[in-house]
Design an enzyme around this catalytic site. Structure first.
Site: not given
Length: 746
Positions: A68, A396, A456, A585
């Site tokens: 990350n 993806r 997206h 999150r």
């Protein structure tokens, strides 16, 4: 009524109503985006420190923390450094200048990295040794291991090593982004043509972690590749004496620059930018703790960095090198028990999913319920003679994707197949280009995204000739069509044949592929056209209910909340009395608990075994809730720079499941949930004494197991389903225990 120009909230004072207008632009009401992200990564680190976690899961979280942080520096920190270097003084909503943000990032990152190595040295590594897992240094090798290492170095490593001299006639080389390098100091005779420094890059195409001979079954010894290189480095410099060797790693700016006005060919432009990625400006230097100060200064000068850009680490320099240990087959007892997603009984009982979808919508919650259902649907469509065409968005998908193979097979079977491929998906650009070209060769019509906008949204449309008429079968999701991440991320899928939705999906595909005017879409909320506007209207409706003294409720689950206007809308709703729960999150720029502004807002973040990725937007609507699922977070990029959708869930049973099962479970979590405090810190919840602890992801797995468990036979093309009863579990959701922690969540 006395009206004062500082009010929007109403209060009674001496019989007069005072209307107070709150300044929602106050910087004190906002948390900085970058610092909020760092607190998310701190919560990841918290999981590594949690002694109740299996040992290798703790190690995995140390690796995730590092991964990350790499991406954060490559993109976000690189951008802020550019602002600082350009002497930008533009403040964000939080009132911080780029320089202030950059300095705060460096301070907090150094604290977190120090904590990471403290967890490793004091807790994780000693426990690994206790369990027979040893990470050896070069001086720890036995004579037998040393002989093996010598052979491995000579046969596998030495042929691909290239030392690069550094001297006045040989400038410091362009070391690749995130590559591991050794800087070697040589003691040589005085000579005008001999360099005292050499750079040796550790080959990226060799395994970074090696298993030493004699390992197993209960004792494993590993060594890093760079340790083996360091042990025999002298063979690269015959006749010279090595006085010092230090490892270092450089992180570079990896953001692609796409000038939409200049990009005549988007595919070609992206490919050109990808070639530059490893050569971006350096933004971070990582060095070994033992590195001398003068060597650190030399590297910083060569990379045009400052002392604050340097991070000293103990071993390992990169935790990502230890990832193979986390997945090693010899240690299943040190990992979480594997989770096998289930096939809902309603799907297992029907051999024809098309027939089932003609009767009702299907909602799937991944990874608790299997994503293979979507893969099977597409594979079946590829071979079904009744299917005329398939259209799909792809952001993806991973490497050897069954999704891509199914689209190629469908095209080869004569079906009209269109794939809208986003080649600007960050860090997946190269992979996307490769398989997009493979699809083109197979006959798939590939559209390479849109200039200025990332596609997206997650949409699949199957056009099928049924016995009665041509019908559209549609899948809408919150996550990517990626079979790998579908087992690791929580996401939601809606399968439907409802004409009011499928017609709009078809219209949106036509708009995106034909670049036509946006029109004829009302059910779907589509960005950048009206998603933000519609959400503002939904929030305003709840605000009006509260102002009228009626119950008002908002629950929103997402990955990030950044958009300033959306935060202000939530503040207005809270000030009016709307009860708001946000399950965010990662980044959250909203500051809860401000008197008169956000007292009615609670923000929780859940970090657990699976990455929370689903987006759910719930609006009470006076007792007739409106619920949307979406691919979009509440960020300016999602609202205005991407093609995104939020789609309604309107079937009563599915709405009930989203409300009473999924959202209630998340809001009841008292194990993995952290509550955002007004100062920007997070407080981890603890179970109420005497009550059963509720962990959302565990409870959702229990809900899935409580159904009949259905497993598929091996083989990627298999679509048959075999039922298998799991004993001692209820077969219906209705008989599961209720969540006792918060009985009045709605």
């Amino acid at each position: 009524m006395l009206e004062i120009s500082v009010g929007e909230r109403s209060n009674l004072c001496f019989g007069m109503e005072l209307r107070v207008t709150i300044d929602f632009d106050n910087p004190a009401y906002y948390i900085n985006r970058e610092l909020s992200w760092l607190e998310f990564n701190a919560r990841v680190l918290e999981e590594a420190a949690d002694a109740t976690q299996p040992l290798l899961e703790r190690l995995r979280f140390l690796c995730i923390f590092s991964s990350n942080l790499d991406e954060f520096f490559e993109i976000r920190v690189a951008g802020i450094k550019q602002q600082v270097e350009n002497q930008s003084d533009q403040e964000g909503p939080d009132g911080l200048s780029p320089r202030e943000v950059f300095e705060a990032i460096q301070k907090r990152t150094h604290q977190l990295v120090a904590r990471q190595y403290e967890i490793w040295q004091q807790e994780v590594e000693p426990l690994l040794r206790k369990n027979g897992i040893l990470l050896c240094r070069r001086n720890d090798l036995t004579e037998e291991e040393r002989r093996w290492a010598q052979r491995y170095f000579t046969d596998e490593i030495l042929p691909v090593l290239t030392p690069l001299a550094v001297d006045p006639s040989h400038p410091f080389p362009q070391v690749a982004n995130k590559s591991f390098n050794l800087i070697v100091t040589l003691r040589r005779p005085v000579s005008a043509h001999l360099a005292n420094f050499e750079i040796v890059q550790v080959p990226h195409n060799l395994p970074r972690l090696l298993t030493l001979p004699g390992s197993g079954p209960n004792r494993y010894r590993f060594i890093q590749l760079k340790e083996v290189i360091g042990l025999f480095l002298g063979s690269l410099f015959p006749g010279d004496e090595i006085s010092d060797v230090n490892g270092f790693r450089v992180t570079r700016n990896s953001d692609l620059y796409i000038d939409d006005e200049e990009a005549e060919n988007l595919l070609q432009t992206v490919e050109e930018e990808l070639r530059k990625r490893n050569r971006g400006n350096a933004v971070r230097l990582e060095i070994e703790e033992s590195c001398p100060a003068e060597m650190e200064e030399f590297l910083l000068r060569a990379l045009n960095l400052k002392k604050s850009d340097s991070y000293r680490h103990f071993e390992p320099l990169s935790f990502l090198h230890l990832l193979p240990v986390c997945a090693h087959e010899a240690f299943p007892h040190l990992r979480d028990r594997p989770w096998t997603p289930v096939i809902p009984k309603e799907l297992a009982a029907h051999s024809d999913i098309f027939e089932l979808l003609r009767r009702r919508d299907i909602l799937l919650h991944h990874p608790f319920e299997s994503f293979s259902i979507i893969v099977d649907l597409l594979q079946r469509a590829a071979d079904d003679p009744g299917v005329l065409g398939i259209r799909m968005t792809l952001y993806r998908t991973g490497g050897d994707s069954p999704i891509v193979r199914a689209l190629m097979r469908a095209a080869q079977n004569g079906k009209q197949v269109t794939a809208l491929v986003e080649i600007k998906a960050r860090f997946d650009e190269a992979n996307n280009i490769v398989w997009a070209r493979q699809m083109e060769e197979a006959g798939v019509h590939v559209v390479y995204g849109l200039l200025g906008l990332k596609t997206h949204c997650k949409m699949l449309e199957i056009i099928r000739r049924d016995p009665d008429r041509i019908r559209l079968y549609v899948h809408l999701g919150t996550g990517n069509y990626h079979t790998g991440t579908a087992r690791l991320y929580t996401d939601l899928s809606l399968l439907t044949t409802r004409e009011d939705l499928t017609k709009e999906v078809g219209t949106l595909f036509n708009i995106l592929t034909g670049l036509s005017r946006f029109h004829g879409i009302h059910k779907l909320l589509v960005a950048p056209f009206r998603l933000a506007e519609a959400l503002h209207e939904l929030i305003a409706a709840e605000t009006a209910l509260a102002q009228a003294g009626k119950p008002a409720r908002i629950i929103a689950k997402m990955n990030a909340l950044v958009d300033e206007e959306m935060i202000q809308a939530l503040y207005r709703a809270s000030a009016a009395g709307v009860r708001i729960d946000l399950i965010v999150r990662g980044i959250c720029c909203l500051r809860p608990g401000i008197p008169g502004v956000s007292e009615q807002i609670r923000v929780i973040s859940i970090v657990g075994r699976f990455l929370e990725h689903s987006r759910i937007f719930y609006f009470g609507n006076g007792g007739e809730p409106k619920i949307y699922l979406s691919s979009a977070d509440w960020m300016p990029r999602n609202f205005y720079r991407r093609i995104e959708i939020a789609f309604p869930v309107e079937e009563p049973e599915l709405k009930k499941r989203l409300t009473n099962e999924i959202l209630q479970t998340y809001l009841s979590d008292c194990v993995k949930a952290r509550v955002l405090q007004p100062d920007g810190s997070y407080l981890r919840l603890k179970p109420t004494p005497g009550k059963s602890p509720i962990q959302a992801q565990y409870h959702l797995r229990h809900l899935a197991r409580a159904q009949l468990v259905f497993e598929r036979p091996q083989g990627p093309e298999s679509i048959s389903i075999v039922p298998q009863q799991r004993p001692n579990l209820s077969s219906t959701r209705e008989s599961l225990p209720l969540l006792p922690e918060e009985p009045n969540l709605f």
